[in-house]
Design a protein around this motif. Structure first.
Motif, short mmCIF file in Angstrom:
data_model
loop_
_atom_site.label_atom_id
_atom_site.label_comp_id
_atom_site.label_asym_id
_atom_site.label_seq_id
_atom_site.Cartn_x
_atom_site.Cartn_y
_atom_site.Cartn_z
N GLU A 221 5.04 -16.60 -2.24
CA GLU A 221 4.76 -16.24 -3.62
C GLU A 221 3.27 -16.28 -3.90
O GLU A 221 2.53 -17.06 -3.29
CB GLU A 221 5.48 -17.20 -4.59
N VAL A 222 2.83 -15.42 -4.82
CA VAL A 222 1.45 -15.42 -5.27
C VAL A 222 1.41 -15.17 -6.77
O VAL A 222 2.39 -14.69 -7.37
CB VAL A 222 0.59 -14.34 -4.56
N THR A 223 0.28 -15.48 -7.37
CA THR A 223 0.01 -15.13 -8.76
C THR A 223 -1.32 -14.40 -8.78
O THR A 223 -2.38 -15.01 -8.55
CB THR A 223 -0.06 -16.37 -9.66
N VAL A 224 -1.28 -13.10 -9.00
CA VAL A 224 -2.49 -12.26 -8.99
C VAL A 224 -3.21 -12.42 -10.32
O VAL A 224 -2.59 -12.36 -11.39
CB VAL A 224 -2.12 -10.78 -8.74
N ARG A 225 -4.53 -12.59 -10.26
CA ARG A 225 -5.32 -12.83 -11.47
C ARG A 225 -6.25 -11.68 -11.83
O ARG A 225 -6.81 -11.68 -12.93
CB ARG A 225 -6.16 -14.11 -11.31
N GLU A 226 -6.44 -10.73 -10.95
CA GLU A 226 -7.39 -9.64 -11.22
C GLU A 226 -6.72 -8.29 -11.05
O GLU A 226 -5.95 -8.08 -10.11
CB GLU A 226 -8.59 -9.75 -10.30
N GLU A 227 -7.02 -7.36 -11.96
CA GLU A 227 -6.53 -6.00 -11.85
C GLU A 227 -7.42 -5.22 -10.88
O GLU A 227 -8.61 -5.49 -10.76
CB GLU A 227 -6.52 -5.32 -13.22
N GLY A 228 -6.80 -4.25 -10.20
CA GLY A 228 -7.58 -3.42 -9.28
C GLY A 228 -6.71 -2.83 -8.19
O GLY A 228 -5.47 -2.95 -8.20
N ALA A 229 -7.37 -2.16 -7.24
CA ALA A 229 -6.69 -1.55 -6.10
C ALA A 229 -7.21 -2.19 -4.83
O ALA A 229 -8.43 -2.24 -4.61
CB ALA A 229 -6.95 -0.04 -6.08
N TYR A 230 -6.30 -2.69 -3.99
CA TYR A 230 -6.70 -3.46 -2.82
C TYR A 230 -5.90 -2.98 -1.61
O TYR A 230 -4.68 -2.79 -1.69
CB TYR A 230 -6.45 -4.95 -3.04
N VAL A 231 -6.59 -2.79 -0.50
CA VAL A 231 -5.94 -2.29 0.71
C VAL A 231 -5.08 -3.38 1.33
O VAL A 231 -5.41 -4.57 1.28
CB VAL A 231 -6.99 -1.78 1.71
N GLY A 232 -3.95 -2.97 1.90
CA GLY A 232 -3.09 -3.86 2.67
C GLY A 232 -2.88 -3.28 4.06
O GLY A 232 -2.95 -2.05 4.24
N ARG A 233 -2.60 -4.13 5.02
CA ARG A 233 -2.47 -3.66 6.39
C ARG A 233 -1.38 -4.44 7.13
O ARG A 233 -0.97 -5.51 6.69
CB ARG A 233 -3.79 -3.83 7.16
N CYS A 234 -0.98 -3.90 8.26
CA CYS A 234 -0.18 -4.65 9.22
C CYS A 234 -1.15 -5.36 10.15
O CYS A 234 -2.05 -4.73 10.73
CB CYS A 234 0.74 -3.74 10.01
N ALA A 235 -1.01 -6.67 10.29
CA ALA A 235 -1.94 -7.46 11.09
C ALA A 235 -1.34 -7.90 12.42
O ALA A 235 -1.85 -8.81 13.06
CB ALA A 235 -2.38 -8.69 10.30
N GLU A 236 -0.25 -7.28 12.83
CA GLU A 236 0.38 -7.60 14.11
C GLU A 236 0.52 -6.31 14.91
O GLU A 236 1.06 -5.32 14.42
CB GLU A 236 1.77 -8.21 13.89
N LEU A 237 -0.01 -6.32 16.14
CA LEU A 237 0.07 -5.13 16.99
C LEU A 237 1.53 -4.81 17.26
O LEU A 237 2.22 -5.50 18.00
CB LEU A 237 -0.68 -5.38 18.30
N CYS A 238 2.03 -3.75 16.62
CA CYS A 238 3.46 -3.47 16.61
C CYS A 238 3.84 -2.18 17.33
O CYS A 238 5.00 -1.79 17.32
CB CYS A 238 3.96 -3.41 15.16
N GLY A 239 2.87 -1.52 17.95
CA GLY A 239 3.20 -0.30 18.65
C GLY A 239 2.09 0.73 18.56
O GLY A 239 0.98 0.46 18.10
#
Length: 301
Positions: A221-239
């Motif tokens: 769980e998280v509680t986000v405090r700032e509005e905006g656009a943020y990149v997300g990624r896969c951090a495990e070499l999966c193929g």
């Protein structure tokens, strides 16, 4: 007299080391976000990220204080007892076989440092892994080769009563819309291999392990405090196309989030629903990679 001077010097050094240790322990408990003490380390946008940021910077400062104390002692010994030119007689420090008080101090100081770091680490870990009984929002995150699906299980769209969801494709980066100032629970699942859900601004990532039936290890769980656009990624070499698994977190106000979900339940696409609340419909923090992913994926199957 000489012995008294040596004892006085050791006493001064012990006081300096004690003050340095006290300063390190004090700084490790301070909020250092936004100050020069962060040394460029990202501050994060969630309550949990702030806690991890303070732990990391505090630990770094403590290590730096200890390192400086050691360097000072080494420099002092090297300068004080160096062999001088045109002199065959070098002054040697007093040779001591046993010094119980000094050995006790050398034992206690590392123990105190380790105990304090352990305390702050466990406290931060418990805070980051804490789960509420009733989160404000739940998001089911489904990872697969090689993209993401985000599902809001507490919603229902107008196409057969299925929950609202967003699925990425080869030419579209999926956008995960989240509200600010609310407790958000992520329930992660994988359709094939181990992936890893990572948003750098969360200062946190979690492996998505397939076959985890109770799902407990794949929840946070998280509680986000700032509005905006943020990149997300896969951090495990999966193929082969691991690098293509980008997504975007779009944090908006609670009211805009409710309007977004209402628009999705009425049948609007992710793009149109975002446009309806005044947000860009396409991702802004990352773009799809160029390549022949669909054809290659089909050949792999």
């Amino acid at each position: 007299m000489r012995r008294q001077r040596a004892v006085a010097r050791r006493s001064k050094l012990a006081k300096v080391a004690g003050l340095g240790l006290l300063g390190a322990l004090t700084l490790s408990g301070c909020d250092m976000r936004g100050s020069w003490l962060s040394w460029g380390w990202p501050e994060g946008i969630t309550d949990e990220a702030h806690a991890m940021h303070d732990l990391w910077i505090g630990s770094t400062i403590a290590a730096l204080v200890v390192g400086i104390a050691v360097w000072i002692l080494i420099a002092y010994a090297a300068i004080r007892y160096r062999k001088r030119k045109n002199s065959d007689d070098a002054e040697l420090p007093r040779q001591t076989a046993y010094n119980l008080p000094l050995e006790v101090v050398y034992t206690i100081i590392p123990f105190v440092i380790i105990a304090v770091l352990f305390f702050f680490t466990v406290s931060t870990q418990n805070e980051v892994q804490e789960r509420s009984d009733e989160p404000d929002v739940t998001v089911a995150v489904n990872a697969f080769k090689w993209n993401w699906q985000f599902v809001y299980p507490e919603t229902t769209d107008d196409n057969g009563g299925e929950p609202v969801s967003t699925v990425g494709s080869s030419d579209e980066v999926p956008i995960l819309v989240l509200p600010t100032d609310q407790t958000i629970r992520f329930e992660l699942a994988s359709a094939d291999v181990i992936h890893s859900f990572w948003v750098p601004e969360f200062l946190f990532k979690l492996d998505v392990i397939p076959g985890n039936e109770n799902g407990r290890d794949n929840v946070f769980e998280v509680t986000v405090r700032e509005e905006g656009a943020y990149v997300g990624r896969c951090a495990e070499l999966c193929g082969t196309y691991h690098a293509f698994m980008n997504f975007e977190v779009r944090s908006v106000s609670a009211d805009d989030f409710e309007d977004y979900l209402a628009a999705r339940e009425e049948g609007l696409s992710t793009y149109d629903a975002l446009e309806s609340i005044g947000q860009p419909g396409a991702s802004t923090s990352t773009t799809p990679f160029e390549g022949e992913r669909e054809q290659a994926a089909a050949s792999d199957d």
